[in-house]
Scaffold this motif. Sequence first.
Motif, PDB file in Angstrom:
ATOM      1  N   HIS A 101      -8.056   8.852  10.413  1.00 35.63           N
ATOM      2  CA  HIS A 101      -7.732  10.129  10.647  1.00 35.63           C
ATOM      3  C   HIS A 101      -6.357  10.642   9.766  1.00 35.63           C
ATOM      4  O   HIS A 101      -5.462   9.883   9.725  1.00 35.63           O
ATOM      5  CB  HIS A 101      -7.291  10.173  12.112  1.00 35.63           C
ATOM      6  N   THR A 102      -6.386  11.776   9.485  1.00 35.02           N
ATOM      7  CA  THR A 102      -5.452  12.393   8.844  1.00 35.02           C
ATOM      8  C   THR A 102      -4.373  13.051   9.725  1.00 35.02           C
ATOM      9  O   THR A 102      -4.511  13.013  10.813  1.00 35.02           O
ATOM     10  CB  THR A 102      -5.749  13.465   7.904  1.00 35.02           C
ATOM     11  N   VAL A 103      -3.188  12.982   9.588  1.00 37.64           N
ATOM     12  CA  VAL A 103      -2.241  13.550  10.312  1.00 37.64           C
ATOM     13  C   VAL A 103      -2.555  15.121  10.939  1.00 37.64           C
ATOM     14  O   VAL A 103      -2.329  15.179  12.019  1.00 37.64           O
ATOM     15  CB  VAL A 103      -0.721  13.769   9.577  1.00 37.64           C
ATOM     16  N   LYS A 104      -3.050  15.829  10.002  1.00 35.29           N
ATOM     17  CA  LYS A 104      -3.363  17.096  10.423  1.00 35.29           C
ATOM     18  C   LYS A 104      -4.525  16.924  11.427  1.00 35.29           C
ATOM     19  O   LYS A 104      -4.503  17.917  12.582  1.00 35.29           O
ATOM     20  CB  LYS A 104      -3.919  17.897   9.247  1.00 35.29           C
ATOM     21  N   VAL A 116       4.600   8.556  16.095  1.00 36.77           N
ATOM     22  CA  VAL A 116       3.667   7.784  14.994  1.00 36.77           C
ATOM     23  C   VAL A 116       4.956   6.483  14.752  1.00 36.77           C
ATOM     24  O   VAL A 116       6.145   6.991  14.426  1.00 36.77           O
ATOM     25  CB  VAL A 116       3.587   8.415  13.850  1.00 36.77           C
ATOM     26  N   LEU A 117       4.157   5.395  14.882  1.00 34.88           N
ATOM     27  CA  LEU A 117       4.948   4.204  14.384  1.00 34.88           C
ATOM     28  C   LEU A 117       4.465   3.521  13.064  1.00 34.88           C
ATOM     29  O   LEU A 117       3.633   3.768  12.570  1.00 34.88           O
ATOM     30  CB  LEU A 117       4.538   2.955  15.368  1.00 34.88           C
ATOM     31  N   LEU A 119       2.557  -4.522  14.180  1.00 34.84           N
ATOM     32  CA  LEU A 119       2.577  -3.416  14.472  1.00 34.84           C
ATOM     33  C   LEU A 119       1.613  -2.804  15.718  1.00 34.84           C
ATOM     34  O   LEU A 119       2.047  -2.234  16.314  1.00 34.84           O
ATOM     35  CB  LEU A 119       2.303  -2.399  13.448  1.00 34.84           C
ATOM     36  N   VAL A 120       0.531  -3.395  15.607  1.00 38.78           N
ATOM     37  CA  VAL A 120      -0.558  -3.189  16.777  1.00 38.78           C
ATOM     38  C   VAL A 120       0.168  -3.799  17.870  1.00 38.78           C
ATOM     39  O   VAL A 120       0.142  -3.087  19.055  1.00 38.78           O
ATOM     40  CB  VAL A 120      -1.860  -3.665  16.401  1.00 38.78           C
ATOM     41  N   SER A 127       0.754   4.173  11.396  1.00 42.58           N
ATOM     42  CA  SER A 127       0.499   4.503  10.132  1.00 42.58           C
ATOM     43  C   SER A 127      -0.854   4.124   9.802  1.00 42.58           C
ATOM     44  O   SER A 127      -1.487   3.058  10.453  1.00 42.58           O
ATOM     45  CB  SER A 127       1.570   4.159   9.143  1.00 42.58           C
ATOM     46  N   HIS A 128      -1.559   4.299   8.563  1.00 39.20           N
ATOM     47  CA  HIS A 128      -2.731   3.754   8.234  1.00 39.20           C
ATOM     48  C   HIS A 128      -2.575   2.063   7.843  1.00 39.20           C
ATOM     49  O   HIS A 128      -1.669   1.727   7.711  1.00 39.20           O
ATOM     50  CB  HIS A 128      -3.144   4.246   6.854  1.00 39.20           C
ATOM     51  N   ASP A 129      -3.779   1.532   8.356  1.00 42.26           N
ATOM     52  CA  ASP A 129      -4.035   0.022   8.339  1.00 42.26           C
ATOM     53  C   ASP A 129      -2.860  -0.851   8.602  1.00 42.26           C
ATOM     54  O   ASP A 129      -2.138  -1.409   8.203  1.00 42.26           O
ATOM     55  CB  ASP A 129      -4.274  -0.170   6.736  1.00 42.26           C
TER      56      ASP A 129
END
Length: 305
Positions: free
Chosen positions: A138-141, A157-158, A116-117, A109-111
Amino acid sequence: RDQGLLHPGPAQDMLRRQARERREYLQKRSADAKEASTADRKRKIRDAVTAGKAVPSELRAEADDLMKEIELDGVPRAAGAGTSDLTADVDSEYANAGVADPRILLTTSHDPSSKLVQFLKEMKLVFPNCERMNRGGHTVKEIVETCRTDGFTDLMVLQEHRGVPDGLVVTHMPYGPTAYFGLLNVRMRHDIEGATNMSEAYPHLVLHNLSTKVGTRVATILKHLFPVPKPESKRVISLINQADLIAFRHHVYSREKADVHLFEVGPRFDLRLYQIKLGTIDQEEVENEWVLRPYMNTASKRRAL
């Protein structure tokens, strides 16, 4: 004249082709589901006639028409085998899964937080042929379009909550399905005492107690994230269902004469399925194949997997 209007560019052609292929896939899936439903009704009538029992009440109105179709089919089948040929194609998204090894794009996810990394780096080593992507802006699309263009078979996607990994989304390319899991009891490799080195061999899979229709669907989604291992591989990944909680465990083993020694590699976590939808992660207006409903009166008694 504006030549651009007469001759659309390659981007428009690609979008039109993807829309057409998606429509053809949905039409085929709808036709297969309708055919499977008809075959199931025929099987119930044939079983009732063979056993000398009354036809089920919900089928009496169409019993004569179905009996005529059964006679025209000509070849009788064993009880319980009426829908085998048709339901074998329910997971047609994975019809070509064994032709080539899967390619996975793994992101967050963002940021993302540092934890998480770190979890992302460990998960990248778990899945062979997996590429890690920094999410950035980057967006999901955009990520889904990248997967389709570059030939990835799956996108993972985590997600996290307050620095703790709590979600995993697995979407199959190019048309779905997409499975949403909650992550519980996450323990990374450095938190597991005595964790051994990570092997890069393709792992053997152990799938236990995923026996219902939804469980079989989940097993199909998860097992096709891994390529076919060599028989001599000593790496094992276990997905064990207990009360709708799938335990993910990662081990390597060694043999010494008659003894087998098992060593945990990590990471270790549990998965709880809460949604399967038929499209990809970027599509909002798609049909839900299954949704967890934990607040119904019968929720404590039901088992989905």
